[in-house]
Write an enzyme that holds these catalytic residues in place. Structure first.
Site, PDB file in Angstrom:
ATOM      1  N   SER A 146      -5.714  -6.033  -7.964  1.00 15.78           N
ATOM      2  CA  SER A 146      -6.308  -5.065  -8.881  1.00 15.78           C
ATOM      3  C   SER A 146      -7.815  -5.285  -8.944  1.00 15.78           C
ATOM      4  CB  SER A 146      -5.714  -5.273 -10.280  1.00 15.78           C
ATOM      5  OG  SER A 146      -6.489  -4.572 -11.240  1.00 15.78           O
ATOM      6  N   TYR A 159      -2.945 -10.257 -17.032  1.00 16.88           N
ATOM      7  CA  TYR A 159      -2.737  -9.470 -15.808  1.00 16.88           C
ATOM      8  C   TYR A 159      -3.832  -9.768 -14.778  1.00 16.88           C
ATOM      9  CZ  TYR A 159      -2.642  -5.176 -12.965  1.00 16.88           C
ATOM     10  OH  TYR A 159      -2.616  -4.265 -11.930  1.00 16.88           O
TER      11      TYR A 159
HETATM   12  P1  NAP Z   1       3.763   2.686 -11.361  1.00 16.92           P
HETATM   13  O1  NAP Z   1       3.401   4.075 -10.979  1.00 16.92           O
HETATM   14  O2  NAP Z   1       4.099   2.373 -12.780  1.00 16.92           O
HETATM   15  O3  NAP Z   1       4.969   2.226 -10.401  1.00 16.92           O
HETATM   16  C1  NAP Z   1       5.465   0.922 -10.519  1.00 16.92           C
HETATM   17  C2  NAP Z   1       6.490   0.657  -9.452  1.00 16.92           C
HETATM   18  O4  NAP Z   1       6.905  -0.718  -9.561  1.00 16.92           O
HETATM   19  C3  NAP Z   1       7.728   1.496  -9.581  1.00 16.92           C
HETATM   20  O5  NAP Z   1       8.248   1.758  -8.293  1.00 16.92           O
HETATM   21  C4  NAP Z   1       8.682   0.584 -10.370  1.00 16.92           C
HETATM   22  O6  NAP Z   1      10.059   0.814 -10.104  1.00 16.92           O
HETATM   23  C5  NAP Z   1       8.306  -0.773  -9.820  1.00 16.92           C
HETATM   24  N1  NAP Z   1       8.566  -1.860 -10.756  1.00 16.92           N
HETATM   25  C6  NAP Z   1       8.115  -2.035 -12.030  1.00 16.92           C
HETATM   26  N2  NAP Z   1       8.594  -3.182 -12.558  1.00 16.92           N
HETATM   27  C7  NAP Z   1       9.361  -3.750 -11.603  1.00 16.92           C
HETATM   28  C8  NAP Z   1      10.148  -4.931 -11.539  1.00 16.92           C
HETATM   29  N3  NAP Z   1      10.255  -5.780 -12.573  1.00 16.92           N
HETATM   30  N4  NAP Z   1      10.807  -5.194 -10.392  1.00 16.92           N
HETATM   31  C9  NAP Z   1      10.719  -4.357  -9.344  1.00 16.92           C
HETATM   32  N5  NAP Z   1      10.038  -3.220  -9.342  1.00 16.92           N
HETATM   33  C10 NAP Z   1       9.355  -2.918 -10.468  1.00 16.92           C
HETATM   34  O7  NAP Z   1       2.572   1.670 -10.991  1.00 16.92           O
HETATM   35  P2  NAP Z   1       1.493   1.725  -9.811  1.00 16.92           P
HETATM   36  O8  NAP Z   1       0.234   2.219 -10.380  1.00 16.92           O
HETATM   37  O9  NAP Z   1       2.059   2.382  -8.633  1.00 16.92           O
HETATM   38  O10 NAP Z   1       1.310   0.156  -9.562  1.00 16.92           O
HETATM   39  C11 NAP Z   1       1.695  -0.443  -8.340  1.00 16.92           C
HETATM   40  C12 NAP Z   1       0.917  -1.716  -8.148  1.00 16.92           C
HETATM   41  O11 NAP Z   1      -0.491  -1.439  -8.157  1.00 16.92           O
HETATM   42  C13 NAP Z   1       1.140  -2.782  -9.239  1.00 16.92           C
HETATM   43  O12 NAP Z   1       1.188  -4.061  -8.647  1.00 16.92           O
HETATM   44  C14 NAP Z   1      -0.112  -2.663 -10.094  1.00 16.92           C
HETATM   45  O13 NAP Z   1      -0.389  -3.871 -10.741  1.00 16.92           O
HETATM   46  C15 NAP Z   1      -1.147  -2.295  -9.052  1.00 16.92           C
HETATM   47  N6  NAP Z   1      -2.334  -1.621  -9.547  1.00 16.92           N
HETATM   48  C16 NAP Z   1      -2.255  -0.420 -10.192  1.00 16.92           C
HETATM   49  C17 NAP Z   1      -3.419   0.190 -10.635  1.00 16.92           C
HETATM   50  C18 NAP Z   1      -3.425   1.511 -11.363  1.00 16.92           C
HETATM   51  O14 NAP Z   1      -4.422   1.816 -12.017  1.00 16.92           O
HETATM   52  N7  NAP Z   1      -2.379   2.317 -11.263  1.00 16.92           N
HETATM   53  C19 NAP Z   1      -4.652  -0.424 -10.434  1.00 16.92           C
HETATM   54  C20 NAP Z   1      -4.681  -1.645  -9.774  1.00 16.92           C
HETATM   55  C21 NAP Z   1      -3.531  -2.217  -9.339  1.00 16.92           C
HETATM   56  P3  NAP Z   1      10.901   1.932 -10.938  1.00 16.92           P
HETATM   57  O15 NAP Z   1      10.258   3.252 -10.668  1.00 16.92           O
HETATM   58  O16 NAP Z   1      12.284   1.866 -10.354  1.00 16.92           O
HETATM   59  O17 NAP Z   1      10.854   1.537 -12.363  1.00 16.92           O
END
Ligand code: NAP
Length: 254
Positions: A146, A159
């Site tokens: 991140s 985090y």
């Molecule tokens: P998201 O849209 O909320 O999607 C999260 C995904 O992770 C979903 O597929 C969810 O599965 C899965 N998940 C959540 N908890 C889990 C668990 N305990 N075990 C297995 N799978 C789990 O989030 P995103 O934005 O795509 O985030 C993806 C990654 O990018 C994360 O590592 C996050 O920290 C990182 N990130 C995000 C951002 C941002 O601003 N969005 C910025 C920097 C980094 P289900 O759909 O089945 O619940």
């Protein structure tokens, strides 16, 4: 899946950045095993979308905080691959699954710390360890970190620091897996409009505008800004990139 295709395993491929990356990988000709935690329906839609691109895909349930189930999960993945390709092996692991936590330092509880640690660090560590015997020579690992390891925003102490731990782990893995020609890199997205953290970047207009205001390219990120970079790190073009972090944020807080 046919043997000549590369195969990627991506966690959290049902939504957001994982979904976008899974589709970007398929567009690069890579077959995909994706996991979901709770959203089987969304995961099945991603599988259909990948199949419509002419690639193979398969979705499996995995809670990445539940290390006890990792052996069983890896058995399922490798049995599936063996049946479809004749080999249990795959080429890329993308550690993407995750949840957010926004809590002032003073108020963080041990339970919250444990949950974030289990998903964002311990799960990444041991899933990678369990996957390793099945990763092909010349394959790769991409860990999703991140922008919050470089930029500080109040409420993200747990985090942000555990994502920083994953970045350090990445460099250790790159060193230790070098003899097997496995490359290990980090993609560190800036704030992106997904469901992450209750969809706060997507739905909170004030926060969205604030982040856009300190981003050189003048907006927050979208899932499409990320998947192609993950796929690039799983392509031959990036064969000499190893042990690196690529922040993909449009230039946030430069
Ligand atoms: P998201 O849209 O909320 O999607 C999260 C995904 O992770 C979903 O597929 C969810 O599965 C899965 N998940 C959540 N908890 C889990 C668990 N305990 N075990 C297995 N799978 C789990 O989030 P995103 O934005 O795509 O985030 C993806 C990654 O990018 C994360 O590592 C996050 O920290 C990182 N990130 C995000 C951002 C941002 O601003 N969005 C910025 C920097 C980094 P289900 O759909 O089945 O619940």
């Amino acid at each position: 899946m046919s043997t000549q295709n590369k195969i990627a395993l991506i966690t959290g491929g049902s939504r957001g950045l994982g979904k976008n990356s899974a589709i970007a990988l398929a567009k690069k000709g890579i077959d995909v095993v994706l996991t979901y935690n709770t959203n089987k329906e969304e995961a099945d839609k991603v599988v259909s979308e990948i199949e419509s691109l002419g690639r193979k895909a398969f979705a499996l349930q995995l809670n990445t905080s539940d290390t006890k189930n990792f052996d069983d999960f890896i058995n399922k993945v490798t049995a599936h691959l063996k049946e479809k390709t004749g080999s249990p092996n795959f080429d890329f692991l993308i550690n993407n699954a995750g949840i957010g936590l926004y809590q002032p330092f003073e108020d963080v509880t041990e339970e919250q710390m444990d949950e974030i640690y289990n998903i964002h660090y311990k799960g990444v560590f041991f899933l990678t360890q369990k996957a390793l015997p099945f990763l092909n020579t010349g394959g790769g690992i991409v860990n999703i970190s991140s922008g919050l390891t470089r930029i500080t925003m109040p409420g993200s102490s747990v985090y942000g620091s555990l994502k920083a731990a994953v970045e350090t782990l990445t460099r250790y893995l790159a060193k230790e897996l070098g003899p097997r020609k496995i490359r290990v890199n980090v993609v560190a997205p800036g704030a992106i409009e997904t469901d992450f953290g209750g969809g706060r970047v997507k739905d909170n207009k004030e926060l969205n505008a604030q982040i856009a205001g300190f981003t050189a390219l003048g907006r927050v990120g979208l899932p499409d800004d990320i998947g192609g970079v993950v796929a690039f790190l799983c392509s031959d073009e990036s064969y000499w990139i190893n042990g690196q972090k690529i922040e993909v944020s449009g230039g946030q807080a430069l």
